[in-house]
Design an enzyme around this catalytic site. Structure first.
Site, mmCIF file in Angstrom:
data_model
loop_
_atom_site.group_PDB
_atom_site.id
_atom_site.type_symbol
_atom_site.label_atom_id
_atom_site.label_comp_id
_atom_site.label_asym_id
_atom_site.label_seq_id
_atom_site.Cartn_x
_atom_site.Cartn_y
_atom_site.Cartn_z
ATOM 1 C CB THR A 1 53.595 58.122 41.208
ATOM 2 O OG1 THR A 1 54.390 57.069 41.707
ATOM 3 C CG2 THR A 1 53.314 59.110 42.323
ATOM 4 N N GLY B 1 48.219 49.178 40.878
ATOM 5 C CA GLY B 1 48.828 48.986 39.565
ATOM 6 C C GLY B 1 47.905 48.290 38.583
ATOM 7 C CB CYS C 1 45.971 53.587 38.852
ATOM 8 S SG CYS C 1 46.547 55.246 38.445
ATOM 9 C CB THR D 1 49.868 52.921 39.454
ATOM 10 O OG1 THR D 1 49.426 54.185 39.954
ATOM 11 C CG2 THR D 1 50.598 52.176 40.553
#
EC number: 3.4.25.2
Length: 178
Positions: free
Chosen positions: A7, A162, A165, A168
Site C-alpha cells: 500500500t 500508483g 508501484c 499501489t
C-alpha cells in the site's frame, strides 16, 4: 503463509491544514485481493487521522491499541504514540507485528514504525508502505514548487506512486483536518 500487504500512505502538513491519504490495494503475494480497502480513518471524535501499511491483521491490531491509548490519554497524540511504541518494543507478541502507522491531528503528525519508533517527519511530509518513497518524493517536490493544498498534494503524490508501484492502485481515500 504469506501476509496481505502492499500500500501507500502519505501525509502532508502545510500551514494549519493536514491531509492523510492512502490507496485501496491489498495484495497477497502477486495477487490483488482487494482494490478498495480503506486504510485511512478518522478516530477519536474525528479529531485524529490514521493511516496504516503492512500486514492487514497486524495493522488493525495496532490501530485498535492506538485508539485505546488515545482514549486513555484524552486525545494527546504524542503521548498515545509514545505509549504504543513502548508497548510495541516490550511486548513479545507486538514485536512480531509487521505494520506502520501515520497519525495526525490539528498540530502534530507522527510516524509509528514497526521497530517501536515514533518519528516527527521533517517538513510536514511523510509516507509509508511499498509506494511510500515515490509518494514522499512527489509530495516534497510539490510542496517546494507549488501552492497546492495538502489535499491536492496528497492526491497527486498517490497518483504518482500508483503509476510507479505495482502494490499501489489509484483508488484513493483522503482525509483532512483544517
Amino acid at each position: 503463509m504469506e501476509q496481505f500487504h502492499g500500500t501507500t500512505i502519505v501525509s502532508v502538513r502545510r500551514g494549519d491544514k493536514v491531509a492523510l491519504g492512502g490507496d485501496g490495494q491489498v495484495t497477497l503475494g502477486n495477487i490483488v485481493m482487494k482494490g478498495g480497502a480503506r486504510k485511512v480513518r478518522r478516530i477519536y471524535n474525528n479529531q485524529v487521522l490514521v493511516g496504516f501499511a503492512g500486514g492487514t491483521a497486524d495493522a488493525f491490531s495496532l490501530l485498535d491499541r492506538f485508539e485505546a491509548k488515545l482514549e486513555k490519554h484524552q486525545g494527546n497524540l504524542t503521548r498515545a504514540a509514545v505509549e504504543l511504541a513502548k508497548d510495541w518494543r516490550t511486548d513479545r507478541m507486538l514485536r512480531r507485528l509487521e505494520a506502520m502507522l501515520i497519525t495526525a491531528d490539528a498540530t502534530t503528525t507522527l510516524v509509528i514504525t514497526g521497530n517501536g519508533d515514533v518519528l516527527d517527519p521533517e517538513g510536514g511530509i511523510c509516507a509509508i508502505g511499498s509506494g511510500g518513497a515515490y509518494a514522499q518524493a512527489a509530495a516534497r517536490a510539490l510542496v517546494e514548487n507549488t501552492e497546492l493544498s495538502p489535499r491536492e498534494i496528497v492526491e497527486k503524490s498517490l497518483g504518482i506512486a500508483g503509476d510507479m508501484c505495482i502494490y499501489t492502485n489509484h483508488n484513493r481515500i483522503i482525509e483532512t483536518i483544517e
